[in-house]
Motif scaffolding. Sequence first.
Motif, mmCIF file in Angstrom:
data_model
loop_
_atom_site.group_PDB
_atom_site.id
_atom_site.type_symbol
_atom_site.label_atom_id
_atom_site.label_comp_id
_atom_site.label_asym_id
_atom_site.label_seq_id
_atom_site.Cartn_x
_atom_site.Cartn_y
_atom_site.Cartn_z
ATOM 1 N N ASN A 49 52.299 48.542 48.489
ATOM 2 C CA ASN A 49 53.528 49.284 48.206
ATOM 3 C C ASN A 49 53.140 50.662 47.699
ATOM 4 O O ASN A 49 52.704 50.815 46.563
ATOM 5 C CB ASN A 49 54.391 48.567 47.163
ATOM 6 C CG ASN A 49 55.709 49.282 46.923
ATOM 7 O OD1 ASN A 49 56.006 50.298 47.543
ATOM 8 N ND2 ASN A 49 56.510 48.758 46.008
ATOM 9 N N ILE A 50 53.277 51.663 48.575
ATOM 10 C CA ILE A 50 53.015 53.032 48.123
ATOM 11 C C ILE A 50 54.254 53.905 48.340
ATOM 12 O O ILE A 50 54.156 55.127 48.393
ATOM 13 C CB ILE A 50 51.775 53.647 48.798
ATOM 14 C CG1 ILE A 50 51.925 53.731 50.316
ATOM 15 C CG2 ILE A 50 50.532 52.848 48.450
ATOM 16 C CD1 ILE A 50 50.775 54.492 50.973
ATOM 17 N N ALA A 51 55.402 53.258 48.453
ATOM 18 C CA ALA A 51 56.658 54.001 48.491
ATOM 19 C C ALA A 51 57.042 54.424 47.077
ATOM 20 O O ALA A 51 56.527 53.878 46.091
ATOM 21 C CB ALA A 51 57.763 53.127 49.093
ATOM 22 N N ASP A 52 57.941 55.391 46.987
ATOM 23 C CA ASP A 52 58.447 55.779 45.668
ATOM 24 C C ASP A 52 59.043 54.573 44.964
ATOM 25 O O ASP A 52 59.659 53.715 45.600
ATOM 26 C CB ASP A 52 59.557 56.830 45.805
ATOM 27 C CG ASP A 52 59.020 58.205 46.148
ATOM 28 O OD1 ASP A 52 57.793 58.371 46.158
ATOM 29 O OD2 ASP A 52 59.833 59.104 46.420
ATOM 30 N N GLN A 53 58.857 54.521 43.646
ATOM 31 C CA GLN A 53 59.481 53.424 42.908
ATOM 32 C C GLN A 53 60.998 53.539 43.022
ATOM 33 O O GLN A 53 61.549 54.610 43.253
ATOM 34 C CB GLN A 53 59.037 53.440 41.457
ATOM 35 C CG GLN A 53 59.443 54.661 40.663
ATOM 36 C CD GLN A 53 58.755 54.702 39.309
ATOM 37 O OE1 GLN A 53 57.537 54.644 39.220
ATOM 38 N NE2 GLN A 53 59.528 54.798 38.258
ATOM 39 N N ARG A 54 61.665 52.401 42.891
ATOM 40 C CA ARG A 54 63.101 52.368 43.177
ATOM 41 C C ARG A 54 63.902 53.215 42.187
ATOM 42 O O ARG A 54 64.887 53.836 42.562
ATOM 43 C CB ARG A 54 63.593 50.923 43.186
ATOM 44 C CG ARG A 54 62.974 50.125 44.327
ATOM 45 C CD ARG A 54 63.714 48.843 44.611
ATOM 46 N NE ARG A 54 63.111 48.149 45.739
ATOM 47 C CZ ARG A 54 63.397 48.396 47.009
ATOM 48 N NH1 ARG A 54 64.265 49.329 47.315
ATOM 49 N NH2 ARG A 54 62.820 47.719 47.990
ATOM 50 N N GLU A 55 63.513 53.237 40.943
ATOM 51 C CA GLU A 55 64.140 54.149 39.986
ATOM 52 C C GLU A 55 63.302 55.422 39.938
ATOM 53 O O GLU A 55 62.251 55.456 39.308
ATOM 54 C CB GLU A 55 64.217 53.515 38.589
ATOM 55 C CG GLU A 55 65.323 52.505 38.413
ATOM 56 C CD GLU A 55 65.515 52.146 36.954
ATOM 57 O OE1 GLU A 55 66.596 52.403 36.405
ATOM 58 O OE2 GLU A 55 64.563 51.598 36.358
ATOM 59 N N LEU A 56 63.777 56.465 40.621
ATOM 60 C CA LEU A 56 63.006 57.701 40.664
ATOM 61 C C LEU A 56 62.998 58.382 39.300
ATOM 62 O O LEU A 56 64.056 58.595 38.704
ATOM 63 C CB LEU A 56 63.608 58.653 41.684
ATOM 64 C CG LEU A 56 63.203 58.480 43.142
ATOM 65 C CD1 LEU A 56 63.936 59.500 43.995
ATOM 66 C CD2 LEU A 56 61.705 58.619 43.308
ATOM 67 N N PRO A 57 61.818 58.738 38.791
ATOM 68 C CA PRO A 57 61.773 59.470 37.518
ATOM 69 C C PRO A 57 62.511 60.796 37.617
ATOM 70 O O PRO A 57 62.525 61.446 38.663
ATOM 71 C CB PRO A 57 60.274 59.678 37.287
ATOM 72 C CG PRO A 57 59.605 58.614 38.093
ATOM 73 C CD PRO A 57 60.468 58.431 39.294
ATOM 74 N N ARG A 58 63.112 61.177 36.513
ATOM 75 C CA ARG A 58 63.725 62.503 36.439
ATOM 76 C C ARG A 58 62.620 63.538 36.315
ATOM 77 O O ARG A 58 61.688 63.379 35.524
ATOM 78 C CB ARG A 58 64.651 62.562 35.233
ATOM 79 C CG ARG A 58 65.216 63.955 34.928
ATOM 80 C CD ARG A 58 65.936 63.948 33.594
ATOM 81 N NE ARG A 58 66.237 65.292 33.122
ATOM 82 C CZ ARG A 58 66.464 65.593 31.849
ATOM 83 N NH1 ARG A 58 66.433 64.631 30.932
ATOM 84 N NH2 ARG A 58 66.736 66.826 31.494
ATOM 85 N N LEU A 59 62.711 64.598 37.109
ATOM 86 C CA LEU A 59 61.721 65.664 37.086
ATOM 87 C C LEU A 59 62.226 66.801 36.209
ATOM 88 O O LEU A 59 63.289 67.369 36.464
ATOM 89 C CB LEU A 59 61.476 66.167 38.510
ATOM 90 C CG LEU A 59 60.560 67.368 38.688
ATOM 91 C CD1 LEU A 59 59.165 67.068 38.156
ATOM 92 C CD2 LEU A 59 60.499 67.768 40.161
#
Length: 617
Positions: free
Chosen positions: A229-239
Amino acid sequence: MKRFLATTALCLLPAMAQATALEDAPWAPRAAAYRLTLFLGNLDPMPWDLLDSSWTTPVAGSARDIAAFENMTESETRGISQALEDQDRQALFLAATDVIENGILRSLAKASDNLGTPEAAQHIARAETLYRAFADGIQAADRSGFHQNGRAWLALNSAVGSAGLSQAGALEADRDAFNAARETIETYLMQNYTAADFMPRSTLTTVPETIHSSGAEIEVPVALPPGSNIADQRELPRLVLQFEEAGLDEADMPLVAYGDMLFDSPEIFGGPARDLGMACSTCHNRSDVNRDFFIPGLSSHAGGMDVDGSFFNSMFNDRTDDHLDTPSMRGIRFTAPYGRDGRESSLRRFTRNVIVTEFAGKEPTPFQLDALIAYMRQFDFLPNPKIDDAGRLTDLASEAAKRGEALFNTPFEGLNGRACATCHTPDRNFRDGMTYDIGSSEAPFEGGTVTQFDTPTLRNINFSAPYMHDGSLPTLESVVDWFNDSKSLGLDDAERGDLTAYLYAVGDGEDPYQVFKGRETTFRLAWEELTTFASTLNTLIPMQDAENIALLVDTVAADLAADASTMVNQAAKADVYRLSSLLRAAGDASAGDNWAEAAAAWDAFKTLQSELDEAMY
């Protein structure tokens, strides 16, 4: 927003790395074990314990939660077991290939025996899920065979017949058509996947044996094994970017915008990272940590991996299984030195090392490094109202946290008379820029020197579990317990709870994850990022910088087209492809030194982008 394209073996070969994450279809248990065997069997050194478990326990990414052994004959199990016991790489490959071929042949025979019943279609489906384990090698090495077999599978599914619905629409089974299609597939398998006929292979692949034995040079597309699993995590961090908080527009900062694009581009890496669509942001989602990142054989647990093994750059292989936890890059301009062991004081040199040494990329130009550093230096911490500018707790912190603050500042004999705050200095973003041996690793040999690790910041750590350099501790509670036990701090249950509460207070942050609602979708976020990346053409085209234009176009045009699959407003998807084509046209013109045509294509892109903006979600 860089994400991994999880290709399946039956899809068309990609022309270049793309970025939109697709869920990889679950694998049949035997096919999953086989694909893991190929991947792990090509690592150096081979992780025999993982190879054993891939057959004897359920594999993550399998369609069913059963071990491969449960679907195998006694002789097949014996062959795999013996090869694993002997740690014989070639024997394991041959036995594993037999398992897949035999499984397909048995399923086709059962389909033939049950022709005209619903069971026949089920057996064909099982055979197809096993064939998937070979398909990418066939597609890469033998296009005509791949298409011939594809037509045969379609014919098989059409020939089994159907009972219809409520006695309507029934189709009779066509045994002649079934037998012809079955013969096509079985002949191909017996000619190409009968392991007894295999020549030795230095690299374990699914290339058909008739092609391999011919000596032809075949490059099978890079693929990660089931369970990856190298997709973005499901809860995207706020940048949190410094210039955005100041009200500035990234499009007005071309060096930063170009660095943002490079941070999201697989094009700066070498193969296989580039071919998999991996970028800096794959591990460091939006400057933080991809806590879901996992590759069997490279990761001991989610959130990190061994970055100096044989897979990404064989020249950098230290032949040691040393998983490293992915550090957050929030506030990175404040957190030198870099690397878990603090080996590099310069962010620029460290970034170059990641690109060239860890991921086998070509030497970045000074301009590209300038851009990357300009962008990364904009990363800031999440605001945390529970601490003030000096790192002291505010009135918003709990009473337990305030008691914990006192403990945090208390010297302990087990810490050689120092306090936690000595190294995690509150008014220095809870770090001191030093490295220490805290007893979390072992010496490389008897009498050797133990590796020291840098003091990590405690800011925003609530969102970057697991902890320690190797990610071995899952929670802040376990971190407090580890220090209490290993350093004999003598804290009782209440004190450990207070110290943990303090860590949670200083490690907190406002709005840690990206919120999507209404028109603010994942595609809208990608659209705004990608069109901002493209805006650097306003600078690059007048500079006639064909090299960096090509890199940008290869990244952004592919991402725009791929990200269209995530749109809520599907009616606007065709417009995204039009924009992607205009960007390609600008890139092609610049590559041909036709700068007037490149500028015209770019102007057309900007005009169309402006017209379509409201529909892009």
